[in-house]
Write an enzyme that holds these catalytic residues in place. Structure first.
Site, short mmCIF file in Angstrom:
data_model
loop_
_atom_site.label_atom_id
_atom_site.label_comp_id
_atom_site.label_asym_id
_atom_site.label_seq_id
_atom_site.Cartn_x
_atom_site.Cartn_y
_atom_site.Cartn_z
N ASN A 82 25.57 -21.77 -10.74
CA ASN A 82 24.14 -21.46 -10.80
C ASN A 82 23.79 -20.50 -11.94
O ASN A 82 22.66 -20.51 -12.41
CB ASN A 82 23.70 -20.87 -9.45
CG ASN A 82 22.36 -20.17 -9.53
OD1 ASN A 82 21.32 -20.82 -9.53
ND2 ASN A 82 22.38 -18.84 -9.64
N TYR A 147 18.64 -24.19 -24.53
CA TYR A 147 18.65 -24.31 -23.06
C TYR A 147 18.62 -25.78 -22.63
O TYR A 147 19.38 -26.20 -21.76
CB TYR A 147 17.44 -23.55 -22.52
CG TYR A 147 17.33 -23.46 -21.02
CD1 TYR A 147 17.98 -22.45 -20.30
CD2 TYR A 147 16.56 -24.36 -20.28
CE1 TYR A 147 17.87 -22.34 -18.93
CE2 TYR A 147 16.44 -24.27 -18.91
CZ TYR A 147 17.09 -23.25 -18.24
OH TYR A 147 16.97 -23.15 -16.87
N PRO A 177 16.00 -28.03 -10.80
CA PRO A 177 14.76 -27.43 -10.28
C PRO A 177 13.66 -27.49 -11.33
O PRO A 177 13.91 -27.45 -12.54
CB PRO A 177 15.15 -25.96 -10.04
CG PRO A 177 16.64 -25.88 -10.14
CD PRO A 177 17.04 -27.02 -11.04
#
Ligand code: NDP
Length: 241
Positions: A82, A147, A177
């Site tokens: 994560n 990213y 997400p």
């Protein structure tokens, strides 16, 4: 005996919700963080979850850290990748350092953390590797070439490794997400939230960290044994693939 789960970036934001939900589901959780000792201390005081400090960007530190967790808590059955950072800039202004830092944490971090747990998972014929990618790895995002590339890479990693783990009972999945109601979001001006961000989300609200955590708990469970190499998009309908 309860299964052991490692959650990287497990002391704050989405990761804290994942650590807490896995603990509530009966796992013994080790939450890894990079440097914010205060937040880690407060998290352990509040939840009783053990925290460990190392950088997922450092291969040797990951190997040593995983060995320490296994010595303390037992073999790792679930790994949740994560931990993630942003270093945003439009491409013409992006520095090599901004590129490298994001790649090292958000993409190489998956290799560095998964490599030391993989042999044991294969041997024991059970394992769950769950990585938190992002909607921006699916659709791209202005000022996030670093990213978006790393998060898209996480999906390639997931699909390739899933093929290797399948026969050994190890599943490998990703969650993407959308906008999640974390600390980061609370700094966005109300006008931008109401006029720019929320209109992009058909469900009409931000997601909650607990909603991502529930996806993780499901993917970690025995019930999810037939799901591997998949991506769960948890984004309120903002981007459909
Ligand atoms: P936060 O910034 O709230 O928390 C990040 C956590 O990761 C912290 O515990 C931090 O440790 C840890 N961390 C950062 N770098 C490292 C490292 N090199 N090694 C070990 N731990 C590290 O993150 P979010 O909850 O916002 O995001 C979690 C994940 O979800 C990320 O991968 C992010 O890209 C992804 N995501 C987030 C979205 C959002 O809306 N928030 C949307 C889509 C995806 P420390 O406390 O020591 O700094």
């Amino acid at each position: 005996m309860s299964k052991v789960a490692i959650v990287t970036g497990g002391t704050r934001g989405i990761g804290a919700a994942i650590s807490t939900a896995l603990k509530a589901a009966g796992y013994t959780v080790a939450a890894v963080y990079a440097g914010n000792d205060e937040a880690a201390k407060a998290f352990t005081a509040e939840t009783g979850i053990a925290t460990y400090k190392w950088s997922v960007a450092d291969y040797d530190a990951c190997a040593a850290g995983v060995a320490q967790v296994e010595a303390d808590l037992g073999p790792v059955a679930v790994l949740v990748n994560n931990a993630g950072i942003t270093r945003d800039a439009p491409f013409h202004k992006m520095t090599r350092q901004q590129w490298t830092e994001v790649m090292d944490t958000n993409l190489s971090g998956l290799f560095n953390m998964t490599h030391p747990v993989w042999p044991g998972m294969r041997e024991r014929k059970f394992g769950r590797v769950i990585s938190i990618s992002s909607i921006n790895g699916q659709k791209g995002q202005f000022a996030q070439t670093n990213y978006a590339a790393a998060k898209a890479g996480d999906l390639g990693f997931t699909k390739a490794l899933a093929q290797e783990g399948a026969r050994a009972g190890v599943t490998v999945n990703a969650i993407c997400p959308g906008y999640i109601n974390t600390e980061m979001m609370s700094t966005i001006p109300e006008k931008v939230m109401n006029e720019v961000i929320l209109p992009q989300i058909p469900v009409g609200r931000l997601g909650e960290a607990e909603e991502i955590a529930r996806c993780v708990v499901f993917l970690a469970s025995d019930d999810a044994g037939f799901i591997t190499g998949s991506t769960i998009s948890a984004n309120g309908g903002q981007y459909m693939v």
